[in-house]
Scaffold this motif. Structure first.
Motif, mmCIF file in Angstrom:
data_model
loop_
_atom_site.group_PDB
_atom_site.id
_atom_site.type_symbol
_atom_site.label_atom_id
_atom_site.label_comp_id
_atom_site.label_asym_id
_atom_site.label_seq_id
_atom_site.Cartn_x
_atom_site.Cartn_y
_atom_site.Cartn_z
ATOM 1 N N ASP A 48 -55.062 -22.714 1.436
ATOM 2 C CA ASP A 48 -54.211 -21.573 1.791
ATOM 3 C C ASP A 48 -54.809 -20.814 2.975
ATOM 4 O OD1 ASP A 48 -52.502 -22.059 -0.367
ATOM 5 O OD2 ASP A 48 -53.678 -20.779 -1.718
ATOM 6 N N VAL A 49 -56.096 -20.568 2.904
ATOM 7 C CA VAL A 49 -56.786 -19.812 3.955
ATOM 8 C C VAL A 49 -56.722 -20.570 5.283
ATOM 9 C CG1 VAL A 49 -59.040 -18.981 4.721
ATOM 10 C CG2 VAL A 49 -58.313 -18.608 2.348
ATOM 11 N N ILE A 50 -56.995 -21.861 5.226
ATOM 12 C CA ILE A 50 -56.973 -22.676 6.450
ATOM 13 C C ILE A 50 -55.575 -22.697 7.052
ATOM 14 C CG2 ILE A 50 -57.182 -25.039 7.313
ATOM 15 C CD1 ILE A 50 -59.532 -25.356 5.273
ATOM 16 N N GLU A 51 -54.572 -22.846 6.211
ATOM 17 C CA GLU A 51 -53.186 -22.849 6.716
ATOM 18 C C GLU A 51 -52.837 -21.528 7.386
ATOM 19 O OE1 GLU A 51 -50.391 -24.074 3.714
ATOM 20 O OE2 GLU A 51 -51.327 -26.064 3.610
ATOM 21 N N THR A 52 -53.250 -20.445 6.762
ATOM 22 C CA THR A 52 -52.970 -19.125 7.346
ATOM 23 C C THR A 52 -53.673 -18.969 8.690
ATOM 24 O OG1 THR A 52 -52.770 -18.223 5.119
ATOM 25 C CG2 THR A 52 -53.030 -16.641 6.914
ATOM 26 N N ILE A 53 -54.908 -19.437 8.766
ATOM 27 C CA ILE A 53 -55.647 -19.375 10.034
ATOM 28 C C ILE A 53 -54.912 -20.164 11.113
ATOM 29 C CG2 ILE A 53 -57.724 -20.244 11.195
ATOM 30 C CD1 ILE A 53 -59.308 -19.493 8.654
ATOM 31 N N LEU A 54 -54.438 -21.354 10.771
ATOM 32 C CA LEU A 54 -53.764 -22.199 11.766
ATOM 33 C C LEU A 54 -52.426 -21.596 12.201
ATOM 34 C CD1 LEU A 54 -54.621 -25.745 10.331
ATOM 35 C CD2 LEU A 54 -55.717 -24.507 12.229
ATOM 36 N N VAL A 55 -51.724 -20.960 11.263
ATOM 37 C CA VAL A 55 -50.464 -20.295 11.617
ATOM 38 C C VAL A 55 -50.739 -19.132 12.560
ATOM 39 C CG1 VAL A 55 -48.601 -18.844 10.733
ATOM 40 C CG2 VAL A 55 -49.169 -20.977 9.561
ATOM 41 N N LYS A 56 -51.737 -18.357 12.239
ATOM 42 C CA LYS A 56 -52.067 -17.206 13.094
ATOM 43 C C LYS A 56 -52.470 -17.670 14.492
ATOM 44 C CE LYS A 56 -53.181 -13.798 9.533
ATOM 45 N NZ LYS A 56 -51.902 -13.079 9.704
ATOM 46 N N GLN A 57 -53.191 -18.791 14.558
ATOM 47 C CA GLN A 57 -53.600 -19.321 15.856
ATOM 48 C C GLN A 57 -52.377 -19.729 16.681
ATOM 49 O OE1 GLN A 57 -56.398 -19.334 17.374
ATOM 50 N NE2 GLN A 57 -55.882 -20.654 19.114
ATOM 51 N N LYS A 58 -51.411 -20.397 16.042
ATOM 52 C CA LYS A 58 -50.185 -20.823 16.749
ATOM 53 C C LYS A 58 -49.401 -19.612 17.235
ATOM 54 C CE LYS A 58 -50.229 -25.364 16.477
ATOM 55 N NZ LYS A 58 -49.436 -26.563 16.774
ATOM 56 N N GLN A 59 -49.347 -18.585 16.393
ATOM 57 C CA GLN A 59 -48.645 -17.352 16.788
ATOM 58 C C GLN A 59 -49.310 -16.746 18.011
ATOM 59 O OE1 GLN A 59 -48.957 -15.282 13.023
ATOM 60 N NE2 GLN A 59 -46.807 -15.685 12.513
ATOM 61 N N LYS A 60 -50.643 -16.777 17.999
ATOM 62 C CA LYS A 60 -51.395 -16.226 19.128
ATOM 63 C C LYS A 60 -51.082 -17.016 20.400
ATOM 64 C CE LYS A 60 -55.681 -14.829 17.945
ATOM 65 N NZ LYS A 60 -57.134 -15.021 17.704
ATOM 66 N N GLU A 61 -51.079 -18.348 20.278
ATOM 67 C CA GLU A 61 -50.798 -19.211 21.433
ATOM 68 C C GLU A 61 -49.378 -19.033 21.946
ATOM 69 O OE1 GLU A 61 -51.754 -23.121 20.031
ATOM 70 O OE2 GLU A 61 -53.913 -22.716 19.984
ATOM 71 N N ALA A 62 -48.464 -18.682 21.035
ATOM 72 C CA ALA A 62 -47.066 -18.462 21.418
ATOM 73 C C ALA A 62 -46.850 -17.050 21.948
ATOM 74 C CB ALA A 62 -46.155 -18.725 20.229
ATOM 75 N N GLY A 63 -47.951 -16.286 22.011
ATOM 76 C CA GLY A 63 -47.853 -14.932 22.562
ATOM 77 C C GLY A 63 -47.239 -13.911 21.620
ATOM 78 N N ILE A 64 -47.247 -14.244 20.346
ATOM 79 C CA ILE A 64 -46.708 -13.310 19.357
ATOM 80 C C ILE A 64 -47.819 -12.399 18.836
ATOM 81 C CG2 ILE A 64 -45.682 -13.143 17.045
ATOM 82 C CD1 ILE A 64 -44.408 -15.961 17.710
ATOM 83 N N GLN A 65 -47.598 -11.108 18.988
ATOM 84 C CA GLN A 65 -48.596 -10.140 18.501
ATOM 85 C C GLN A 65 -48.247 -9.714 17.078
ATOM 86 O OE1 GLN A 65 -51.192 -9.498 20.268
ATOM 87 N NE2 GLN A 65 -50.496 -10.381 22.199
#
Lengths: 150, 150
Positions: free
Chosen positions: B132-149
DNA sequence: TATTATTGTAATTTATATTTTTACAAATAT
DNA sequence: ATATTTGTAAAAATATAAATTACAATAATA
């Protein structure tokens, strides 16, 4: 670091004041004798509890501290928040490498999961009143006096 | 005292190993670069996680640490217990006057109520997996790369 | 009204938990 | 053989909490 027992000591002080009110002079020195804390620390904690609206105190000779509301209406969470403020139950390491996928996202991730766990614990504290604690203390004392070991 | 971030750092290390396994050499020095911890601390924590059966490691050149079981089967509680052992979530002041009704009974009283609160928190940790933690980290990273704050 | 007891608070010192640094033998790949 | 890295211990550095010291302000009471 030294381990903080502020929360535990704050409960102790409030229970002591409630139990011994009107029986012995409630000076910070007398209270310190039960908590085995310096009287300065006792006064600091009492000052904090006063600011949080849990305690009423007087300066000068013949002080007469008393609970600001009935012990039934003070929860362990009220006391916890008064003395620990927003100190987190689970500490997060904020000093990580932001360039790394893990180091750059772990804080917000853990904040979420930690908050869930912390809320569960604090909700339990919210369901216990100072009156519950005092009653338990008095029951345990009677058991001790009756020679019952637990 | 200094605030301990052992639990947070242990999760970081396991997530890092899982995400970067096979991609970069997982030396304690590389891991330390992400956690921003000394490599000695990283090795100590890894040694603890190994003893708890969460991690498998090798000594010497070309180390290749890996999770001892799937990330789905490792809960945050498993990690917490591995690194914090029986450290209580709420500290009790055991140095009080045993002659006093409060000082003589407060510990056993608080142990009971604190345990209820601690159990509630640890139960929540038990429902969150490292996956769960790893998935959340990866989602947050993708959001960051997509420029979503967020 | 003067004296005494006590609070409230700040500054300094002490105690202690945790992390970092240093060091090095043991393990393993090349 | 050599180089890299782990695993672990010991010592030093760091951070946080409590204790101590100090004292002006407050309030009871003689």
């Amino acid at each position: 670091m030294k381990v903080s027992t502020r929360f535990s000591d704050a409960i102790h002080i409030l229970a002591f004041i409630n139990i011994y009110h009107g029986k012995i002079p409630l000076t910070s020195d007398n209270i310190a004798g039960s908590v085995e804390l310096s009287s300065v620390m006792v006064r600091k904690l009492m000052s904090t509890l006063k600011k949080a609206g849990l305690l009423e105190t007087k300066s000068g000779a013949s002080p007469d501290p008393r609970l600001a509301k009935p012990a039934e209406d003070i929860s362990l969470l009220d006391i916890y928040l008064a003395v620990e403020k927003d100190k987190p139950l689970f500490e997060i390491d904020y000093d990580t490498n932001p360039q790394c996928i893990v180091g750059g996202n772990i804080q917000k991730t853990l904040e979420y999961y930690y908050q869930e766990a912390e809320n569960a614990a604090l909700a339990k504290l919210n369901h216990v009143s100072l009156a519950d604690v005092i009653e338990t203390i008095l029951v345990k004392q009677k058991q001790k006096e009756a020679g019952i070991q637990k």
